[in-house]
Motif scaffolding. Structure first.
Motif, PDB file in Angstrom:
ATOM      1  N   HIS A 132     -26.662   1.632 -24.209  1.00  0.00           N
ATOM      2  CA  HIS A 132     -27.935   1.674 -23.550  1.00  0.00           C
ATOM      3  C   HIS A 132     -27.886   0.674 -22.362  1.00  0.00           C
ATOM      4  CE1 HIS A 132     -30.188   3.960 -26.247  1.00  0.00           C
ATOM      5  NE2 HIS A 132     -29.485   3.697 -27.187  1.00  0.00           N
ATOM      6  N   VAL A 133     -28.549   0.976 -21.137  1.00  0.00           N
ATOM      7  CA  VAL A 133     -28.538   0.199 -20.000  1.00  0.00           C
ATOM      8  C   VAL A 133     -30.079  -0.262 -19.969  1.00  0.00           C
ATOM      9  CG1 VAL A 133     -28.516  -0.117 -17.274  1.00  0.00           C
ATOM     10  CG2 VAL A 133     -26.636   1.296 -18.687  1.00  0.00           C
ATOM     11  N   ILE A 134     -30.053  -1.501 -19.978  1.00  0.00           N
ATOM     12  CA  ILE A 134     -31.375  -2.128 -19.852  1.00  0.00           C
ATOM     13  C   ILE A 134     -31.493  -3.101 -18.847  1.00  0.00           C
ATOM     14  CG2 ILE A 134     -32.220  -1.679 -22.347  1.00  0.00           C
ATOM     15  CD1 ILE A 134     -31.604  -4.768 -22.804  1.00  0.00           C
ATOM     16  N   ARG A 135     -32.548  -3.117 -18.010  1.00  0.00           N
ATOM     17  CA  ARG A 135     -32.934  -3.927 -16.739  1.00  0.00           C
ATOM     18  C   ARG A 135     -34.128  -4.931 -17.150  1.00  0.00           C
ATOM     19  NH1 ARG A 135     -30.192  -1.815 -12.707  1.00  0.00           N
ATOM     20  NH2 ARG A 135     -29.782   0.876 -12.930  1.00  0.00           N
ATOM     21  N   LEU A 136     -33.953  -6.037 -17.096  1.00  0.00           N
ATOM     22  CA  LEU A 136     -34.863  -7.300 -17.499  1.00  0.00           C
ATOM     23  C   LEU A 136     -35.019  -8.217 -16.378  1.00  0.00           C
ATOM     24  CD1 LEU A 136     -33.431  -7.768 -21.001  1.00  0.00           C
ATOM     25  CD2 LEU A 136     -35.776  -6.528 -20.284  1.00  0.00           C
ATOM     26  N   ASN A 137     -36.299  -8.838 -16.266  1.00  0.00           N
ATOM     27  CA  ASN A 137     -36.353 -10.071 -15.412  1.00  0.00           C
ATOM     28  C   ASN A 137     -35.671 -11.037 -15.876  1.00  0.00           C
ATOM     29  OD1 ASN A 137     -38.414  -8.611 -14.019  1.00  0.00           O
ATOM     30  ND2 ASN A 137     -39.839  -8.989 -15.414  1.00  0.00           N
ATOM     31  N   ALA A 138     -34.901 -12.035 -14.950  1.00  0.00           N
ATOM     32  CA  ALA A 138     -34.111 -13.141 -15.430  1.00  0.00           C
ATOM     33  C   ALA A 138     -34.574 -14.279 -14.696  1.00  0.00           C
ATOM     34  CB  ALA A 138     -32.819 -12.638 -15.140  1.00  0.00           C
ATOM     35  N   ARG A 139     -34.316 -15.454 -15.372  1.00  0.00           N
ATOM     36  CA  ARG A 139     -34.539 -16.729 -14.920  1.00  0.00           C
ATOM     37  C   ARG A 139     -33.113 -17.631 -15.310  1.00  0.00           C
ATOM     38  NH1 ARG A 139     -39.199 -19.646 -13.567  1.00  0.00           N
ATOM     39  NH2 ARG A 139     -40.476 -17.931 -14.271  1.00  0.00           N
ATOM     40  N   ALA A 140     -32.979 -18.397 -14.362  1.00  0.00           N
ATOM     41  CA  ALA A 140     -31.752 -19.105 -14.499  1.00  0.00           C
ATOM     42  C   ALA A 140     -31.995 -20.516 -13.803  1.00  0.00           C
ATOM     43  CB  ALA A 140     -30.666 -18.754 -13.650  1.00  0.00           C
ATOM     44  N   GLU A 141     -31.210 -21.777 -14.515  1.00  0.00           N
ATOM     45  CA  GLU A 141     -31.294 -22.885 -13.972  1.00  0.00           C
ATOM     46  C   GLU A 141     -30.936 -23.160 -12.642  1.00  0.00           C
ATOM     47  OE1 GLU A 141     -29.156 -25.618 -16.362  1.00  0.00           O
ATOM     48  OE2 GLU A 141     -30.046 -25.021 -18.164  1.00  0.00           O
ATOM     49  N   LEU A 142     -30.147 -22.552 -12.101  1.00  0.00           N
ATOM     50  CA  LEU A 142     -29.656 -22.364 -10.617  1.00  0.00           C
ATOM     51  C   LEU A 142     -29.725 -20.924  -9.882  1.00  0.00           C
ATOM     52  CD1 LEU A 142     -26.373 -24.343 -11.119  1.00  0.00           C
ATOM     53  CD2 LEU A 142     -28.342 -25.445 -10.270  1.00  0.00           C
ATOM     54  N   PRO A 143     -29.863 -21.018  -8.715  1.00  0.00           N
ATOM     55  CA  PRO A 143     -29.936 -19.698  -7.871  1.00  0.00           C
ATOM     56  C   PRO A 143     -28.517 -19.104  -8.209  1.00  0.00           C
ATOM     57  CG  PRO A 143     -30.517 -21.549  -6.533  1.00  0.00           C
ATOM     58  CD  PRO A 143     -30.094 -22.098  -7.719  1.00  0.00           C
ATOM     59  N   ILE A 144     -28.823 -17.559  -8.291  1.00  0.00           N
ATOM     60  CA  ILE A 144     -27.678 -16.679  -8.497  1.00  0.00           C
ATOM     61  C   ILE A 144     -27.890 -15.481  -7.898  1.00  0.00           C
ATOM     62  CG2 ILE A 144     -26.358 -15.354 -10.480  1.00  0.00           C
ATOM     63  CD1 ILE A 144     -27.433 -17.139 -12.622  1.00  0.00           C
ATOM     64  N   PRO A 145     -26.694 -15.379  -6.724  1.00  0.00           N
ATOM     65  CA  PRO A 145     -26.902 -14.087  -5.967  1.00  0.00           C
ATOM     66  C   PRO A 145     -26.555 -12.807  -6.760  1.00  0.00           C
ATOM     67  CG  PRO A 145     -24.873 -15.277  -5.811  1.00  0.00           C
ATOM     68  CD  PRO A 145     -25.563 -16.227  -6.740  1.00  0.00           C
ATOM     69  N   ALA A 146     -26.920 -11.724  -6.105  1.00  0.00           N
ATOM     70  CA  ALA A 146     -26.965 -10.229  -6.509  1.00  0.00           C
ATOM     71  C   ALA A 146     -25.514  -9.870  -6.852  1.00  0.00           C
ATOM     72  CB  ALA A 146     -27.801  -9.376  -5.581  1.00  0.00           C
ATOM     73  N   GLY A 147     -25.129  -9.274  -7.728  1.00  0.00           N
ATOM     74  CA  GLY A 147     -23.670  -8.723  -7.918  1.00  0.00           C
ATOM     75  C   GLY A 147     -23.221 -10.049  -8.601  1.00  0.00           C
ATOM     76  N   THR A 148     -23.432 -11.010  -9.304  1.00  0.00           N
ATOM     77  CA  THR A 148     -22.901 -12.024 -10.121  1.00  0.00           C
ATOM     78  C   THR A 148     -22.814 -11.438 -11.549  1.00  0.00           C
ATOM     79  OG1 THR A 148     -23.629 -13.898  -8.585  1.00  0.00           O
ATOM     80  CG2 THR A 148     -22.768 -14.574 -10.573  1.00  0.00           C
ATOM     81  N   ALA A 149     -21.817 -11.834 -12.280  1.00  0.00           N
ATOM     82  CA  ALA A 149     -21.898 -11.633 -13.746  1.00  0.00           C
ATOM     83  C   ALA A 149     -22.446 -12.598 -14.325  1.00  0.00           C
ATOM     84  CB  ALA A 149     -20.353 -11.347 -14.020  1.00  0.00           C
ATOM     85  N   VAL A 150     -23.282 -12.396 -15.405  1.00  0.00           N
ATOM     86  CA  VAL A 150     -24.046 -13.086 -16.072  1.00  0.00           C
ATOM     87  C   VAL A 150     -24.045 -13.058 -17.490  1.00  0.00           C
ATOM     88  CG1 VAL A 150     -25.709 -13.837 -14.115  1.00  0.00           C
ATOM     89  CG2 VAL A 150     -26.180 -11.958 -15.769  1.00  0.00           C
ATOM     90  N   HIS A 151     -24.467 -13.788 -18.315  1.00  0.00           N
ATOM     91  CA  HIS A 151     -24.343 -14.085 -19.552  1.00  0.00           C
ATOM     92  C   HIS A 151     -25.845 -14.370 -20.022  1.00  0.00           C
ATOM     93  CE1 HIS A 151     -22.876 -14.449 -23.890  1.00  0.00           C
ATOM     94  NE2 HIS A 151     -23.572 -15.500 -23.930  1.00  0.00           N
ATOM     95  N   VAL A 152     -26.404 -13.314 -21.115  1.00  0.00           N
ATOM     96  CA  VAL A 152     -28.019 -13.683 -21.494  1.00  0.00           C
ATOM     97  C   VAL A 152     -27.594 -14.795 -22.707  1.00  0.00           C
ATOM     98  CG1 VAL A 152     -29.840 -12.795 -22.583  1.00  0.00           C
ATOM     99  CG2 VAL A 152     -28.342 -11.349 -20.940  1.00  0.00           C
ATOM    100  N   THR A 153     -28.739 -15.875 -22.574  1.00  0.00           N
ATOM    101  CA  THR A 153     -28.448 -17.087 -23.074  1.00  0.00           C
ATOM    102  C   THR A 153     -29.720 -17.098 -24.170  1.00  0.00           C
ATOM    103  OG1 THR A 153     -29.545 -18.323 -21.389  1.00  0.00           O
ATOM    104  CG2 THR A 153     -27.187 -18.133 -21.591  1.00  0.00           C
ATOM    105  N   GLY A 154     -30.879 -16.332 -23.649  1.00  0.00           N
ATOM    106  CA  GLY A 154     -32.250 -16.545 -24.373  1.00  0.00           C
ATOM    107  C   GLY A 154     -33.226 -15.625 -24.008  1.00  0.00           C
TER     108      GLY A 154
END
Length: 180
Positions: A132-154
């Motif tokens: 399933h593809v899910i779209r969620l709001n996200a917050r990070a410690e540093l700015p992250i540009p669109a298209g960057t691969a990320v890991h969900v931490t919490g």
């Protein structure tokens, strides 16, 4: 031989009926066979056993074997096809889940940023969880540009997660790059 063919046809009829209204019939059988295993005595398994028994015994009788051999051949065919139906039923029922994944299911998965995540705000990420593809709001410690691969931490809320880049940018050193 006709008797065994009729038994085989009755097994096929039961198997066909189990495909149409099997859940209802399995509910009735659950009451009759409590504690013996729901998949073992499902209508599909019983239909496969009866059908294979009838046709196997008819084939053995058609080969002019004595009744003392015909019945074990039919029983053996019934057991083989009954086991196969049990295995196949378990495989189908134990397959993936159609349940909607929750936000907590996304923790530990990788995704990509779809809307830039600013330093003091929320962006959005897309994550694949259990097909399933899910779209969620996200917050990070540093700015992250669109298209960057990320890991969900919490998880922040039912609709928001915390993320970190999969490959964080190397720390910039003060001063020029060292000579090679």
């Amino acid at each position: 031989m006709t008797t065994f063919l009729v038994i085989g046809v009755l097994g096929l009829v039961l198997l066909t009926v189990s495909l149409v209204v099997g859940d209802f019939l399995d509910g009735v059988l659950d009451g009759l066979f409590d504690g013996l295993g729901g998949d073992v005595f499902s209508t599909a398994v019983i239909g496969a056993f009866v059908s294979a028994f009838g046709f196997g015994a008819a084939a053995a009788e058609g080969a002019d074997l004595p009744l003392g051999v015909v019945l074990p051949v039919g029983l053996g065919a019934g057991l083989v096809f009954g086991w196969f139906a049990t295995w196949l039923t378990g495989l189908v029922r134990g397959g993936g889940s159609d349940g909607t994944p929750s936000t907590s299911d996304a923790v530990g998965h990788e995704g990509s940023v779809t809307t830039e995540i600013p330093a003091d705000g929320l962006g959005t990420v897309r994550i694949l969880v259990g097909g399933h593809v899910i779209r969620l709001n996200a917050r990070a410690e540093l700015p992250i540009p669109a298209g960057t691969a990320v890991h969900v931490t919490g998880v922040l809320s039912p609709t928001a997660v915390t993320v970190a880049p999969v490959w964080p940018e190397a720390l910039e050193l003060d001063g020029p790059d060292p000579a090679p």
